[in-house]
Structures are given as C-alpha cells and as structure tokens.
Design a protein around this motif. Structure first.
Motif, PDB file in Angstrom:
ATOM      1  N   ASN A   1     -48.399 -44.523 -85.088  1.00 16.83           N
ATOM      2  CA  ASN A   1     -49.650 -45.252 -85.032  1.00 16.83           C
ATOM      3  C   ASN A   1     -50.799 -44.256 -85.035  1.00 16.83           C
ATOM      4  OD1 ASN A   1     -51.842 -46.842 -84.540  1.00 16.83           O
ATOM      5  ND2 ASN A   1     -50.910 -47.962 -82.876  1.00 16.83           N
ATOM      6  N   LYS A   2     -51.424 -44.075 -86.176  1.00 22.30           N
ATOM      7  CA  LYS A   2     -52.501 -43.103 -86.309  1.00 22.30           C
ATOM      8  C   LYS A   2     -53.820 -43.622 -85.756  1.00 22.30           C
ATOM      9  CE  LYS A   2     -50.280 -41.037 -90.240  1.00 22.30           C
ATOM     10  NZ  LYS A   2     -50.280 -40.678 -91.626  1.00 22.30           N
ATOM     11  N   HIS A   3     -53.869 -44.871 -85.349  1.00 21.41           N
ATOM     12  CA  HIS A   3     -55.113 -45.462 -84.868  1.00 21.41           C
ATOM     13  C   HIS A   3     -55.107 -45.662 -83.357  1.00 21.41           C
ATOM     14  CE1 HIS A   3     -56.129 -46.028 -89.041  1.00 21.41           C
ATOM     15  NE2 HIS A   3     -54.982 -46.639 -89.224  1.00 21.41           N
ATOM     16  N   THR A   4     -54.118 -45.154 -82.675  1.00 10.94           N
ATOM     17  CA  THR A   4     -54.050 -45.304 -81.226  1.00 10.94           C
ATOM     18  C   THR A   4     -55.081 -44.378 -80.586  1.00 10.94           C
ATOM     19  OG1 THR A   4     -51.699 -45.814 -81.335  1.00 10.94           O
ATOM     20  CG2 THR A   4     -52.554 -45.120 -79.209  1.00 10.94           C
ATOM     21  N   PRO A   5     -55.981 -44.929 -79.770  1.00  7.91           N
ATOM     22  CA  PRO A   5     -56.981 -44.076 -79.126  1.00  7.91           C
ATOM     23  C   PRO A   5     -56.349 -43.273 -77.983  1.00  7.91           C
ATOM     24  CG  PRO A   5     -57.213 -46.337 -78.377  1.00  7.91           C
ATOM     25  CD  PRO A   5     -56.142 -46.335 -79.439  1.00  7.91           C
ATOM     26  N   ILE A   6     -56.850 -42.067 -77.757  1.00  7.37           N
ATOM     27  CA  ILE A   6     -56.287 -41.256 -76.669  1.00  7.37           C
ATOM     28  C   ILE A   6     -56.564 -41.892 -75.309  1.00  7.37           C
ATOM     29  CG2 ILE A   6     -56.389 -39.113 -77.988  1.00  7.37           C
ATOM     30  CD1 ILE A   6     -58.703 -38.243 -76.111  1.00  7.37           C
ATOM     31  N   SER A   7     -57.519 -42.809 -75.258  1.00  6.10           N
ATOM     32  CA  SER A   7     -57.879 -43.437 -73.980  1.00  6.10           C
ATOM     33  C   SER A   7     -56.711 -44.167 -73.330  1.00  6.10           C
ATOM     34  CB  SER A   7     -59.052 -44.400 -74.167  1.00  6.10           C
ATOM     35  OG  SER A   7     -58.706 -45.434 -75.069  1.00  6.10           O
ATOM     36  N   ILE A   8     -55.707 -44.578 -74.125  1.00 10.61           N
ATOM     37  CA  ILE A   8     -54.577 -45.270 -73.499  1.00 10.61           C
ATOM     38  C   ILE A   8     -53.741 -44.322 -72.652  1.00 10.61           C
ATOM     39  CG2 ILE A   8     -54.459 -47.046 -75.287  1.00 10.61           C
ATOM     40  CD1 ILE A   8     -51.812 -45.678 -76.167  1.00 10.61           C
ATOM     41  N   PHE A   9     -53.865 -43.024 -72.884  1.00 13.08           N
ATOM     42  CA  PHE A   9     -53.155 -42.045 -72.079  1.00 13.08           C
ATOM     43  C   PHE A   9     -54.091 -41.270 -71.157  1.00 13.08           C
ATOM     44  CE2 PHE A   9     -50.054 -42.534 -75.599  1.00 13.08           C
ATOM     45  CZ  PHE A   9     -48.975 -42.949 -74.832  1.00 13.08           C
ATOM     46  N   LEU A  10     -55.246 -41.852 -70.860  1.00 10.01           N
ATOM     47  CA  LEU A  10     -56.160 -41.290 -69.866  1.00 10.01           C
ATOM     48  C   LEU A  10     -56.324 -42.332 -68.771  1.00 10.01           C
ATOM     49  CD1 LEU A  10     -58.946 -39.833 -72.192  1.00 10.01           C
ATOM     50  CD2 LEU A  10     -57.290 -38.525 -70.841  1.00 10.01           C
ATOM     51  N   ASN A  11     -56.279 -41.900 -67.540  1.00 15.86           N
ATOM     52  CA  ASN A  11     -56.418 -42.819 -66.426  1.00 15.86           C
ATOM     53  C   ASN A  11     -57.750 -42.555 -65.751  1.00 15.86           C
ATOM     54  OD1 ASN A  11     -56.255 -44.360 -64.124  1.00 15.86           O
ATOM     55  ND2 ASN A  11     -54.201 -43.724 -63.582  1.00 15.86           N
ATOM     56  N   ASN A  12     -58.696 -43.479 -65.902  1.00 17.36           N
ATOM     57  CA  ASN A  12     -60.009 -43.300 -65.298  1.00 17.36           C
ATOM     58  C   ASN A  12     -59.969 -43.359 -63.778  1.00 17.36           C
ATOM     59  OD1 ASN A  12     -61.236 -43.055 -67.802  1.00 17.36           O
ATOM     60  ND2 ASN A  12     -61.526 -45.258 -67.994  1.00 17.36           N
ATOM     61  N   LYS A  13     -58.947 -44.008 -63.229  1.00 18.83           N
ATOM     62  CA  LYS A  13     -58.837 -44.135 -61.774  1.00 18.83           C
ATOM     63  C   LYS A  13     -58.221 -42.899 -61.141  1.00 18.83           C
ATOM     64  CE  LYS A  13     -58.315 -49.113 -62.103  1.00 18.83           C
ATOM     65  NZ  LYS A  13     -57.404 -50.245 -61.946  1.00 18.83           N
ATOM     66  N   SER A  14     -57.419 -42.181 -61.891  1.00 17.28           N
ATOM     67  CA  SER A  14     -56.736 -41.019 -61.338  1.00 17.28           C
ATOM     68  C   SER A  14     -56.568 -39.939 -62.399  1.00 17.28           C
ATOM     69  CB  SER A  14     -55.348 -41.425 -60.818  1.00 17.28           C
ATOM     70  OG  SER A  14     -54.576 -40.284 -60.525  1.00 17.28           O
ATOM     71  N   PRO A  15     -57.020 -38.716 -62.114  1.00 12.73           N
ATOM     72  CA  PRO A  15     -56.799 -37.633 -63.073  1.00 12.73           C
ATOM     73  C   PRO A  15     -55.378 -37.064 -62.996  1.00 12.73           C
ATOM     74  CG  PRO A  15     -57.984 -36.819 -61.175  1.00 12.73           C
ATOM     75  CD  PRO A  15     -57.820 -38.305 -60.981  1.00 12.73           C
ATOM     76  N   ILE A  16     -54.572 -37.606 -62.111  1.00 13.57           N
ATOM     77  CA  ILE A  16     -53.233 -37.070 -61.861  1.00 13.57           C
ATOM     78  C   ILE A  16     -52.159 -37.846 -62.617  1.00 13.57           C
ATOM     79  CG2 ILE A  16     -51.496 -36.626 -60.089  1.00 13.57           C
ATOM     80  CD1 ILE A  16     -53.873 -36.401 -58.094  1.00 13.57           C
ATOM     81  N   ASN A  17     -52.213 -39.170 -62.551  1.00 18.01           N
ATOM     82  CA  ASN A  17     -51.159 -40.027 -63.092  1.00 18.01           C
ATOM     83  C   ASN A  17     -51.650 -40.874 -64.260  1.00 18.01           C
ATOM     84  OD1 ASN A  17     -49.548 -39.202 -60.924  1.00 18.01           O
ATOM     85  ND2 ASN A  17     -50.200 -40.910 -59.665  1.00 18.01           N
TER      86      ASN A  17
END
Length: 112
Positions: A3-19
C-alpha cells in the motif's frame, strides 16, 4: 498488496512516544476483524468507513531495536504494542523514520 498510500501517521502514536498500538491479526478471526473495523469506523464519526489494515509481520515490526509486546486490553484480547527503542522515544524525527520503515513493510489487507 503493498500500500503506497498508507500515511506514516498510522504508525505514530500521539498519546505515547513509546508504544504504537496495534492488533495481532493472526489470532483474530475474519469475522472479529470486521467487527473491530466497523467499531473503529463508528468511533471516527458518522459516515466514516473502515477500509482495512496495514499489516506488518512481528518479525519485521521487531527490526531496528523495536519490540512487539502482546498487551491484551479489556474487550480487546488482540491488542499489542510495537515498542520503540529508548533512544528513539524523545526524537520525533527518529520516530517518524521508524513509522516510515513500518509503512514501507506494510501490506494492505481488507476486512472480511
């Protein structure tokens, strides 16, 4: 399929920089995945849809110092976390690089 259109935001957690909160897809049935997807769409607001998952193997998610921990939650026995290396947790650009690596490895999977 990649999926070349998947945004990296799905693998960033705004609530936790750890998990990074994820689901263990192998242990959930297709019926359950559809129910989870429908619930996620509903929680996003009226008229929203759920199109599928960005799937990454545990082996790939565990690369570059990341770890995958099975962390079942009340009402969600399929919950897991991708835990970022300690050195990355305070560095936004490094977290974004890990998210990009995960997206690059992700395969698109539709519910059902």
């Amino acid at each position: 399929m990649k999926n070349k259109h998947t945004p990296i935001s799905i693998f960033l957690n705004n609530k936790s920089p750890i998990n990074i909160s994820v689901f263990l897809l192998d242990i959930a049935s297709n019926e359950m995945l559809t129910k989870i997807g429908d619930a996620m769409a509903k929680n996003r607001g009226a008229g929203r849809s759920f199109y599928g998952w960005a799937e990454v193997s545990v082996a790939n998610a565990s690369e570059n110092g990341r770890e995958v921990h099975y962390t079942p939650q009340p009402g969600n026995k399929w919950h897991a976390d991708i835990v970022l290396p300690v050195i990355v947790q305070a560095d936004k650009k490094a977290r974004e690089q890990h998210a990009k690596q995960l997206v690059d490895m992700a395969i698109s999977r539709s519910p059902g």
